[in-house]
Design an enzyme around this catalytic site. Structure first.
Site, PDB file in Angstrom:
ATOM      1  N   CYS A 199       4.816  -5.821  15.806  1.00 39.20           N
ATOM      2  CA  CYS A 199       4.412  -4.893  16.860  1.00 39.20           C
ATOM      3  C   CYS A 199       2.936  -5.153  17.167  1.00 39.20           C
ATOM      4  O   CYS A 199       2.146  -5.404  16.256  1.00 39.20           O
ATOM      5  CB  CYS A 199       4.623  -3.451  16.410  1.00 39.20           C
ATOM      6  SG  CYS A 199       6.353  -3.101  15.989  1.00 39.20           S
ATOM      7  N   CYS A 212      -1.762   1.618   8.253  1.00 34.86           N
ATOM      8  CA  CYS A 212      -0.841   0.520   8.087  1.00 34.86           C
ATOM      9  C   CYS A 212      -1.394  -0.908   7.947  1.00 34.86           C
ATOM     10  O   CYS A 212      -1.855  -1.499   8.912  1.00 34.86           O
ATOM     11  CB  CYS A 212      -0.002   0.557   9.354  1.00 34.86           C
ATOM     12  SG  CYS A 212       1.702   0.357   9.090  1.00 34.86           S
ATOM     13  N   GLU A 225       0.823  -1.208   0.000  1.00 36.13           N
ATOM     14  CA  GLU A 225       0.000   0.000   0.000  1.00 36.13           C
ATOM     15  C   GLU A 225       0.856   1.256   0.000  1.00 36.13           C
ATOM     16  O   GLU A 225       1.961   1.258   0.533  1.00 36.13           O
ATOM     17  CB  GLU A 225      -0.830   0.040   1.282  1.00 36.13           C
ATOM     18  CG  GLU A 225      -1.591  -1.227   1.516  1.00 36.13           C
ATOM     19  CD  GLU A 225      -2.076  -1.360   2.958  1.00 36.13           C
ATOM     20  OE1 GLU A 225      -2.704  -2.366   3.254  1.00 36.13           O
ATOM     21  OE2 GLU A 225      -1.812  -0.463   3.776  1.00 36.13           O
ATOM     22  N   CYS A 259       2.980   8.396   1.684  1.00 38.28           N
ATOM     23  CA  CYS A 259       3.475   7.392   2.628  1.00 38.28           C
ATOM     24  C   CYS A 259       3.676   6.096   1.842  1.00 38.28           C
ATOM     25  O   CYS A 259       2.728   5.586   1.248  1.00 38.28           O
ATOM     26  CB  CYS A 259       2.405   7.247   3.708  1.00 38.28           C
ATOM     27  SG  CYS A 259       2.709   5.944   4.875  1.00 38.28           S
ATOM     28  N   CYS A 263       0.045  -3.071  15.382  1.00 38.95           N
ATOM     29  CA  CYS A 263       0.151  -2.782  13.947  1.00 38.95           C
ATOM     30  C   CYS A 263      -0.367  -3.957  13.128  1.00 38.95           C
ATOM     31  O   CYS A 263       0.068  -5.090  13.301  1.00 38.95           O
ATOM     32  CB  CYS A 263       1.600  -2.479  13.591  1.00 38.95           C
ATOM     33  SG  CYS A 263       1.857  -2.189  11.834  1.00 38.95           S
ATOM     34  N   CYS A 282       5.540  -7.468   7.171  1.00 41.87           N
ATOM     35  CA  CYS A 282       6.593  -7.053   8.088  1.00 41.87           C
ATOM     36  C   CYS A 282       6.860  -8.199   9.044  1.00 41.87           C
ATOM     37  O   CYS A 282       5.956  -8.943   9.407  1.00 41.87           O
ATOM     38  CB  CYS A 282       6.156  -5.810   8.870  1.00 41.87           C
ATOM     39  SG  CYS A 282       7.450  -5.123   9.926  1.00 41.87           S
TER      40      CYS A 282
HETATM   41  N1  SAH Z   1       8.294   0.077  10.602  1.00 42.84           N
HETATM   42  C1  SAH Z   1       8.340   1.513  10.568  1.00 42.84           C
HETATM   43  C2  SAH Z   1       7.441   2.152   9.530  1.00 42.84           C
HETATM   44  C3  SAH Z   1       6.015   1.654   9.397  1.00 42.84           C
HETATM   45  S1  SAH Z   1       4.820   2.043  10.643  1.00 42.84           S
HETATM   46  C4  SAH Z   1       8.024   2.047  11.924  1.00 42.84           C
HETATM   47  O1  SAH Z   1       7.590   1.308  12.775  1.00 42.84           O
HETATM   48  O2  SAH Z   1       8.250   3.222  12.156  1.00 42.84           O
HETATM   49  C5  SAH Z   1       4.427   3.713  10.532  1.00 42.84           C
HETATM   50  C6  SAH Z   1       3.813   4.257  11.815  1.00 42.84           C
HETATM   51  O3  SAH Z   1       2.451   3.824  12.015  1.00 42.84           O
HETATM   52  C7  SAH Z   1       4.555   3.806  13.056  1.00 42.84           C
HETATM   53  O4  SAH Z   1       4.820   4.897  13.890  1.00 42.84           O
HETATM   54  C8  SAH Z   1       3.589   2.826  13.666  1.00 42.84           C
HETATM   55  O5  SAH Z   1       3.825   2.650  14.994  1.00 42.84           O
HETATM   56  C9  SAH Z   1       2.259   3.456  13.365  1.00 42.84           C
HETATM   57  N2  SAH Z   1       1.127   2.548  13.542  1.00 42.84           N
HETATM   58  C10 SAH Z   1       1.066   1.244  13.243  1.00 42.84           C
HETATM   59  N3  SAH Z   1      -0.123   0.734  13.565  1.00 42.84           N
HETATM   60  C11 SAH Z   1      -0.851   1.724  14.091  1.00 42.84           C
HETATM   61  C12 SAH Z   1      -2.175   1.813  14.621  1.00 42.84           C
HETATM   62  N4  SAH Z   1      -2.970   0.759  14.668  1.00 42.84           N
HETATM   63  N5  SAH Z   1      -2.604   3.011  15.067  1.00 42.84           N
HETATM   64  C13 SAH Z   1      -1.799   4.093  15.012  1.00 42.84           C
HETATM   65  N6  SAH Z   1      -0.540   4.075  14.533  1.00 42.84           N
HETATM   66  C14 SAH Z   1      -0.059   2.908  14.079  1.00 42.84           C
END
Ligand code: SAH
Length: 377
Positions: free
Chosen positions: A128, A347, A104, A117, A131, A124
């Site tokens: 986390c 994401c 995406e 973005c 995410c 991935c």
């Molecule tokens: N792996 C990298 C880039 C991708 S995530 C990183 O972690 O920075 C991009 C951003 O979206 C990150 O700050 C991540 O923590 C956030 N993110 C992921 N899932 C989310 C969610 N459910 N709600 C809000 N932010 C989220």
């Protein structure tokens, strides 16, 4: 097509070559064909400013040369699987890659900016907890051409739909960019030197891959760095981000301090605020202290609910309290509005819904404790 031609997938995709590599490849090609030197410059112009989709569109080259380019190289962008437009102007592309993977990218208009973005990996590996990308598992690394292709195709879409120019690029789509440095670093150089996007308008977001932060610091260009912090103490961070165990917060801070000493590049902390999980006011002084240490700007992002997880975003009052508390401590901070919720712009969600075959339920270490319950689908 003559039998001795390389398989299309083996031909170099020009979108993945850095400016010096591109010059070399094109100069060699045209020289071998007895063509004038300026031909290479013509092709480069069509790639960046001219925005050709294929060699056939390079109309200032003789037809024979356009055909010959196509036999030797590729000019291939990811195909469009789906485009969704949000009521708030956010536009999400789901791209179809070779081999069946999907990734995406999201266009986010804000004032006179248009931020793109982009994704660096299909899926991935880092898992986390908050995410959605991690849940559908790791597909594969994207190539440089697939990263640059997202930019090129999105920028064209924006222009053709009256949304103007892409002013900023953030690596905050799917994947961990610093776990794919082999493709991401050349892509950074191409976006900057090839497409003329200022280094300070390009942000690499990482969950904390220390060797990647160090490598980024060594680059001469002043690319920006965002750290997905999400918790200012190691124990809590480790519960949200498995990578914390490998690269603990204290070592991470040391890497950020070294990055900061290079000067000229602002660090941003991303802090996704999850109600009752990482928004306790007692965490505020510690968050402020970390931000002061590396002069970071703090983005407070309300958690965007994802399937299977019962967590909720922090309440608006708590988000404001964090922002105000940070500012009182001298830390610049902003509460970010969730964008494109109606199109699942956060994401990984669209890939997960598009490829249910890939979607697994998250691994739960400590069900129910501290993090609220995890629901069944
Ligand atoms: N792996 C990298 C880039 C991708 S995530 C990183 O972690 O920075 C991009 C951003 O979206 C990150 O700050 C991540 O923590 C956030 N993110 C992921 N899932 C989310 C969610 N459910 N709600 C809000 N932010 C989220």
């Amino acid at each position: 097509m003559p039998a001795n031609l390389p398989n299309p997938a083996d031909r170099p995709n020009l979108l993945g070559l850095t400016p010096p590599e591109l010059a070399e490849a094109l100069d060699g090609h045209f020289q071998a064909r007895g063509q004038p030197r300026y031909r290479g410059g013509q092709v480069r112009e069509w790639l960046s400013a001219g925005d050709a989709r294929g060699f056939g569109e390079m109309t200032n080259l003789p037809l024979r040369e356009r055909d010959a380019l196509g036999e030797r190289f590729r000019l291939e962008e990811p195909g469009v699987d789906t485009v969704s437009e949000s009521a708030d102007g956010t536009v999400k592309h789901l791209w179809a890659l070779r081999g069946g993977e999907v990734v995406e990218s999201v266009l986010i208009p804000a004032g006179d900016r248009l931020t793109l973005c982009i994704s660096s990996q299909a899926g991935c590996a880092l898992r986390c907890r908050f995410c959605a990308t991690g849940w559908s598992g790791f597909g594969r690394q994207l190539s440089t051409a697939e990263i640059v292709g997202q930019y090129r195709a999105s920028a064209r879409w924006a222009r053709e739909h009256g949304r103007g120019r892409v002013t900023n690029v953030v690596f905050m789509g799917m994947g961990e960019p610093l776990a794919n440095r082999k493709a991401v670093f050349p892509a950074l150089a191409i976006l900057n030197a090839g497409y003329g996007l200022g280094a300070r308008r390009i942000t690499v977001s990482t969950v904390g891959v220390i060797p990647g932060i160090e490598a980024l610091a060594r680059r001469p260009e002043q690319f920006r760095l965002a750290l997905s912090l999400h918790a200012p103490v190691s124990e809590l961070r480790a519960e949200l981000i498995p990578l914390e165990k490998r690269y603990p917060l204290e070592q991470l801070m040391a890497a950020l301090e070294a990055f900061n000493r290079k000067g000229g590049r602002r660090i941003t902390f991303e802090y996704t605020m999850i109600r009752g999980v990482n928004d306790d006011l007692q965490l505020l002084p510690r968050l402020a202290e970390l931000a002061v240490r590396v002069q970071a700007f703090v983005n407070l992002i309300p958690f965007n609910p994802i399937p299977y997880v019962a967590w909720k975003p922090s309440l608006a009052g708590r988000l404001r309290a964090f922002r105000d508390g940070l500012e009182r401590a001298g830390v610049p901070a902003a509460v970010r509005e969730p964008r494109g919720r109606d199109i699942d712009a956060a994401c990984g969600q669209l890939r997960a819904s598009r490829r249910p075959d890939l979607t697994r339920r998250p691994v739960i270490n400590e069900p129910g404790r501290r993090f609220g319950s995890i629901e069944s689908p």
